[in-house]
Design a protein around this motif. Structure first.
Motif, PDB file in Angstrom:
ATOM      1  N   ALA A  91       0.840  -1.202   0.000  1.00 43.55           N
ATOM      2  CA  ALA A  91       0.000   0.000   0.000  1.00 43.55           C
ATOM      3  C   ALA A  91       0.874   1.251   0.000  1.00 43.55           C
ATOM      4  O   ALA A  91       2.052   1.208   0.358  1.00 43.55           O
ATOM      5  CB  ALA A  91      -0.921   0.001   1.218  1.00 43.55           C
ATOM      6  N   ALA A  92       0.281   2.371  -0.402  1.00 50.45           N
ATOM      7  CA  ALA A  92       1.007   3.643  -0.438  1.00 50.45           C
ATOM      8  C   ALA A  92       0.982   4.284   0.945  1.00 50.45           C
ATOM      9  O   ALA A  92       0.393   5.348   1.160  1.00 50.45           O
ATOM     10  CB  ALA A  92       0.391   4.572  -1.480  1.00 50.45           C
ATOM     11  N   LEU A  93       1.636   3.638   1.895  1.00 47.07           N
ATOM     12  CA  LEU A  93       1.636   4.129   3.272  1.00 47.07           C
ATOM     13  C   LEU A  93       2.542   5.342   3.417  1.00 47.07           C
ATOM     14  O   LEU A  93       3.553   5.480   2.720  1.00 47.07           O
ATOM     15  CB  LEU A  93       2.111   3.030   4.227  1.00 47.07           C
ATOM     16  N   SER A  94       2.185   6.205   4.355  1.00 48.35           N
ATOM     17  CA  SER A  94       3.053   7.323   4.701  1.00 48.35           C
ATOM     18  C   SER A  94       4.196   6.813   5.568  1.00 48.35           C
ATOM     19  O   SER A  94       4.150   5.697   6.104  1.00 48.35           O
ATOM     20  CB  SER A  94       2.256   8.378   5.480  1.00 48.35           C
ATOM     21  N   ILE A  95       5.227   7.646   5.734  1.00 40.82           N
ATOM     22  CA  ILE A  95       6.335   7.274   6.614  1.00 40.82           C
ATOM     23  C   ILE A  95       5.813   6.994   8.017  1.00 40.82           C
ATOM     24  O   ILE A  95       6.201   6.006   8.652  1.00 40.82           O
ATOM     25  CB  ILE A  95       7.392   8.395   6.653  1.00 40.82           C
ATOM     26  N   ARG A  96       4.916   7.849   8.500  1.00 42.93           N
ATOM     27  CA  ARG A  96       4.384   7.647   9.846  1.00 42.93           C
ATOM     28  C   ARG A  96       3.678   6.291   9.958  1.00 42.93           C
ATOM     29  O   ARG A  96       3.862   5.567  10.936  1.00 42.93           O
ATOM     30  CB  ARG A  96       3.422   8.768  10.224  1.00 42.93           C
ATOM     31  N   ASP A  97       2.892   5.920   8.950  1.00 40.59           N
ATOM     32  CA  ASP A  97       2.180   4.640   9.001  1.00 40.59           C
ATOM     33  C   ASP A  97       3.148   3.463   8.939  1.00 40.59           C
ATOM     34  O   ASP A  97       2.947   2.437   9.602  1.00 40.59           O
ATOM     35  CB  ASP A  97       1.162   4.539   7.871  1.00 40.59           C
ATOM     36  N   VAL A  98       4.199   3.590   8.131  1.00 39.81           N
ATOM     37  CA  VAL A  98       5.206   2.517   8.065  1.00 39.81           C
ATOM     38  C   VAL A  98       5.843   2.327   9.432  1.00 39.81           C
ATOM     39  O   VAL A  98       6.013   1.202   9.916  1.00 39.81           O
ATOM     40  CB  VAL A  98       6.278   2.837   7.009  1.00 39.81           C
ATOM     41  N   VAL A  99       6.192   3.429  10.083  1.00 35.82           N
ATOM     42  CA  VAL A  99       6.801   3.348  11.411  1.00 35.82           C
ATOM     43  C   VAL A  99       5.829   2.714  12.403  1.00 35.82           C
ATOM     44  O   VAL A  99       6.215   1.857  13.220  1.00 35.82           O
ATOM     45  CB  VAL A  99       7.250   4.743  11.886  1.00 35.82           C
ATOM     46  N   LEU A 100       4.570   3.083  12.332  1.00 39.26           N
ATOM     47  CA  LEU A 100       3.577   2.567  13.276  1.00 39.26           C
ATOM     48  C   LEU A 100       3.321   1.071  13.104  1.00 39.26           C
ATOM     49  O   LEU A 100       2.891   0.409  14.056  1.00 39.26           O
ATOM     50  CB  LEU A 100       2.262   3.340  13.128  1.00 39.26           C
ATOM     51  N   THR A 101       3.598   0.508  11.927  1.00 41.01           N
ATOM     52  CA  THR A 101       3.428  -0.948  11.767  1.00 41.01           C
ATOM     53  C   THR A 101       4.407  -1.722  12.636  1.00 41.01           C
ATOM     54  O   THR A 101       4.240  -2.928  12.839  1.00 41.01           O
ATOM     55  CB  THR A 101       3.586  -1.388  10.302  1.00 41.01           C
ATOM     56  N   GLY A 102       5.414  -1.027  13.163  1.00 44.35           N
ATOM     57  CA  GLY A 102       6.330  -1.694  14.086  1.00 44.35           C
ATOM     58  C   GLY A 102       5.645  -2.137  15.362  1.00 44.35           C
ATOM     59  O   GLY A 102       6.119  -3.054  16.048  1.00 44.35           O
ATOM     60  N   THR A 104       2.679  -3.523  15.495  1.00 39.28           N
ATOM     61  CA  THR A 104       1.906  -4.747  15.237  1.00 39.28           C
ATOM     62  C   THR A 104       2.739  -5.826  14.561  1.00 39.28           C
ATOM     63  O   THR A 104       2.288  -6.965  14.422  1.00 39.28           O
ATOM     64  CB  THR A 104       0.686  -4.425  14.353  1.00 39.28           C
ATOM     65  N   GLY A 105       3.953  -5.466  14.137  1.00 34.03           N
ATOM     66  CA  GLY A 105       4.810  -6.443  13.468  1.00 34.03           C
ATOM     67  C   GLY A 105       4.285  -6.863  12.115  1.00 34.03           C
ATOM     68  O   GLY A 105       4.569  -7.967  11.642  1.00 34.03           O
ATOM     69  N   THR A 106       3.528  -5.992  11.467  1.00 37.15           N
ATOM     70  CA  THR A 106       2.944  -6.293  10.165  1.00 37.15           C
ATOM     71  C   THR A 106       3.523  -5.348   9.111  1.00 37.15           C
ATOM     72  O   THR A 106       4.168  -4.355   9.436  1.00 37.15           O
ATOM     73  CB  THR A 106       1.416  -6.118  10.209  1.00 37.15           C
ATOM     74  N   ASN A 107       3.292  -5.668   7.836  1.00 35.52           N
ATOM     75  CA  ASN A 107       3.776  -4.825   6.751  1.00 35.52           C
ATOM     76  C   ASN A 107       2.792  -3.705   6.413  1.00 35.52           C
ATOM     77  O   ASN A 107       3.167  -2.722   5.779  1.00 35.52           O
ATOM     78  CB  ASN A 107       4.041  -5.662   5.494  1.00 35.52           C
ATOM     79  N   GLU A 108       1.528  -3.871   6.792  1.00 32.64           N
ATOM     80  CA  GLU A 108       0.493  -2.881   6.515  1.00 32.64           C
ATOM     81  C   GLU A 108      -0.200  -2.503   7.826  1.00 32.64           C
ATOM     82  O   GLU A 108      -0.041  -3.174   8.846  1.00 32.64           O
ATOM     83  CB  GLU A 108      -0.552  -3.450   5.537  1.00 32.64           C
ATOM     84  N   ARG A 109      -0.967  -1.427   7.813  1.00 32.48           N
ATOM     85  CA  ARG A 109      -1.777  -1.078   8.972  1.00 32.48           C
ATOM     86  C   ARG A 109      -2.896  -2.109   9.122  1.00 32.48           C
ATOM     87  O   ARG A 109      -3.611  -2.424   8.165  1.00 32.48           O
ATOM     88  CB  ARG A 109      -2.391   0.313   8.780  1.00 32.48           C
TER      89      ARG A 109
END
Length: 265
Positions: A91-102, A104-109
């Motif tokens: 997905a076209a995630l923002s930098i903030r969303d990519v960081v937040l996936t840390g 949940t340990g997932t690649n997407e929200r």
């Protein structure tokens, strides 16, 4: 020193083929290790056990005081940061969303998952620390490789893990982006003095100046391990790669170049 990681007499066998043999390794808090060896030497397999992703065929692996095979793996992995430049984001995630996936340990929200205000604040703090301030809304597909690498470090640090694994983190970076990335890693080591890191690479030029220890692996066995200046020498690196390579350490950074174009045994 607080022990973060310990491998004792570790063997890994796949389809009757020995991948690793007799591996002993101890990483303490605040140490920054480099795993170096030729392609197929076993570095990635070793890193996968450090990250509780794979179990040894024989021997024991202790990660954060827990022995693999006697602990709930999913919970243990939550305490390990992992930076992999091959990390996929569809997905076209923002930098903030990519960081937040840390978190949940997932690649997407995750669907119906919302971060707490505290978690968002922590993500923004890391984004700022890693030089990405003002780019929180930048989208993954349009980010440079250097920006992606720093975003993945922020993602890995979101839960304040005591152990950070970096799997060939300079892959795909040009010289300038690589140098910026290594400066980021050095800064991270300064600001997080208790953090233990293990970095895998083929290239000594990709080692941050803050590297404290190194292990040379050849054909699945430890050739040498210890303080980086004692291990990353011309003689030992030449043996590890079966090729005459001159090693130089200058201003905390290593360089390597071939001495002559004749392979050695």
């Amino acid at each position: 020193m607080s022990e973060i990681l310990r491998l004792e007499s570790v063997d890994v066998v796949r389809s009757g083929r020995e991948i690793l043999s007799g591996i002993d390794m101890t990483v303490n808090a605040g140490e920054h290790w480099a795993l170096i060896g030729a392609n197929g030497a076993g570095k990635s397999t070793l890193l996968s056990m450090c990250g509780a992703q794979e179990h040894p065929t024989r021997g024991s692996v202790f990660v954060l005081g827990e022995q693999l095979g006697r602990v709930e793996i999913r919970k243990l992995r939550e305490s390990i940061g992992h930076v992999n430049p091959r990390h996929t984001v569809s997905a076209a995630l923002s930098i903030r969303d990519v960081v937040l996936t840390g978190a949940t340990g997932t690649n997407e929200r995750m669907n119906r998952w919302e971060p707490t205000p505290e978690l968002v604040a922590r993500a923004d703090e890391l984004i700022d620390m890693l030089g990405l301030s003002g780019k929180e809304s930048a989208r993954w597909p349009t980010m440079s490789q250097g920006e992606r690498g720093r975003a993945l470090i922020a993602r890995a640090l979101l839960t304040d893990p005591p152990l950070l694994l970096l799997d060939e983190p300079s892959t795909g970076l040009d010289v300038a982006a690589r140098e910026q990335f290594l400066e980021t890693v050095d800064h991270l080591h300064t600001t997080h003095p208790g953090l233990a890191t293990v970095l895998v690479t083929h290239h000594l030029e990709e080692l941050p100046a803050s590297t404290t220890h190194a292990m040379l692996i050849k054909e699945g066995r430890v050739l040498a391990a210890g303080l980086a200046p004692d291990v990353l020498t011309t003689a030992l690196v030449t043996r590890a790669f079966a090729y005459p390579i001159d090693i130089e350490l200058r201003d905390g950074r290593w360089s390597a170049r071939a001495r002559r174009a004749v392979p050695v045994a």
